[in-house]
Scaffold this motif. Structure first.
Motif, PDB file in Angstrom:
ATOM      1  N   TYR A  80      36.120  55.085  39.547  1.00 58.97           N
ATOM      2  CA  TYR A  80      37.452  54.473  39.527  1.00 58.97           C
ATOM      3  C   TYR A  80      37.568  53.508  38.360  1.00 58.97           C
ATOM      4  N   ALA A  81      36.538  52.687  38.181  1.00 54.44           N
ATOM      5  CA  ALA A  81      36.573  51.691  37.111  1.00 54.44           C
ATOM      6  C   ALA A  81      36.682  52.340  35.738  1.00 54.44           C
ATOM      7  N   MET A  82      35.976  53.446  35.549  1.00 49.29           N
ATOM      8  CA  MET A  82      36.003  54.121  34.255  1.00 49.29           C
ATOM      9  C   MET A  82      37.251  54.983  34.097  1.00 49.29           C
ATOM     10  N   HIS A  83      37.736  55.505  35.211  1.00 52.33           N
ATOM     11  CA  HIS A  83      38.835  56.454  35.181  1.00 52.33           C
ATOM     12  C   HIS A  83      40.173  55.762  34.984  1.00 52.33           C
ATOM     13  N   VAL A  84      40.358  54.670  35.690  1.00 52.65           N
ATOM     14  CA  VAL A  84      41.632  53.956  35.590  1.00 52.65           C
ATOM     15  C   VAL A  84      41.474  52.833  34.583  1.00 52.65           C
ATOM     16  N   GLU A  85      42.116  52.989  33.441  1.00 57.10           N
ATOM     17  CA  GLU A  85      42.020  51.957  32.422  1.00 57.10           C
ATOM     18  C   GLU A  85      43.081  50.914  32.701  1.00 57.10           C
ATOM     19  N   ILE A  86      42.650  49.835  33.321  1.00 58.02           N
ATOM     20  CA  ILE A  86      43.617  48.800  33.643  1.00 58.02           C
ATOM     21  C   ILE A  86      43.797  47.925  32.418  1.00 58.02           C
ATOM     22  N   GLY A  87      44.989  47.951  31.878  1.00 60.03           N
ATOM     23  CA  GLY A  87      45.264  47.219  30.651  1.00 60.03           C
ATOM     24  C   GLY A  87      45.355  45.724  30.920  1.00 60.03           C
TER      25      GLY A  87
END
Length: 95
Positions: free
Chosen positions: A33-40
Motif C-alpha cells: 500500500y505504501a509503495m502503491h499509493v503515492e500520497i503527495g
C-alpha cells in the motif's frame, strides 16, 4: 579473544540481504500500500496509484523476498485500481 563472536558472525551471515529489509507476510499489505499509493504532499489532492510494474519495482528495491504475486493480489483488491482498470480495458487479457 571471545569479544568479537557476536558482531563478526552477524556481519558475515548477512550477505547483501542485510541491505534490504525482509518483508514478512503480515506486513505485505502495508508495504505494498505504501509503495502503491503515492500520497503527495498536498492533502487536498487524491493520491496517485502506481501501476503493478512500478509498484513491484519500488518494493523490490527496498525489500527482499516479497513475491510479485503479492503485488498482483493487492492490486486486484484495490478498489481504485479496479475502477480504473475496468474503464481502460480494451478486451485484452493479461493472464
Amino acid at each position: 579473544g571471545g569479544i568479537c563472536s557476536l558482531e563478526c558472525v552477524d556481519g558475515v551471515s548477512g550477505g547483501d540481504s542485510s541491505l534490504k529489509r525482509v518483508a514478512v507476510v503480515e506486513d505485505f499489505f502495508d508495504i505494498i500500500y505504501a509503495m502503491h499509493v503515492e500520497i503527495g504532499t498536498d492533502p487536498g489532492k487524491t493520491p496517485k496509484h502506481a501501476g503493478q510494474k512500478k509498484t513491484y519495482k519500488a518494493i523490490a528495491e527496498t525489500y527482499a523476498f516479497l513475491p510479485r504475486e503479492a503485488v498482483t493480489r493487492f492490486l486486484m483488491s484495490c478498489g481504485e485500481c479496479q475502477k480504473r482498470m475496468h474503464i481502460s480495458t480494451t478486451g485484452q487479457d493479461y493472464k
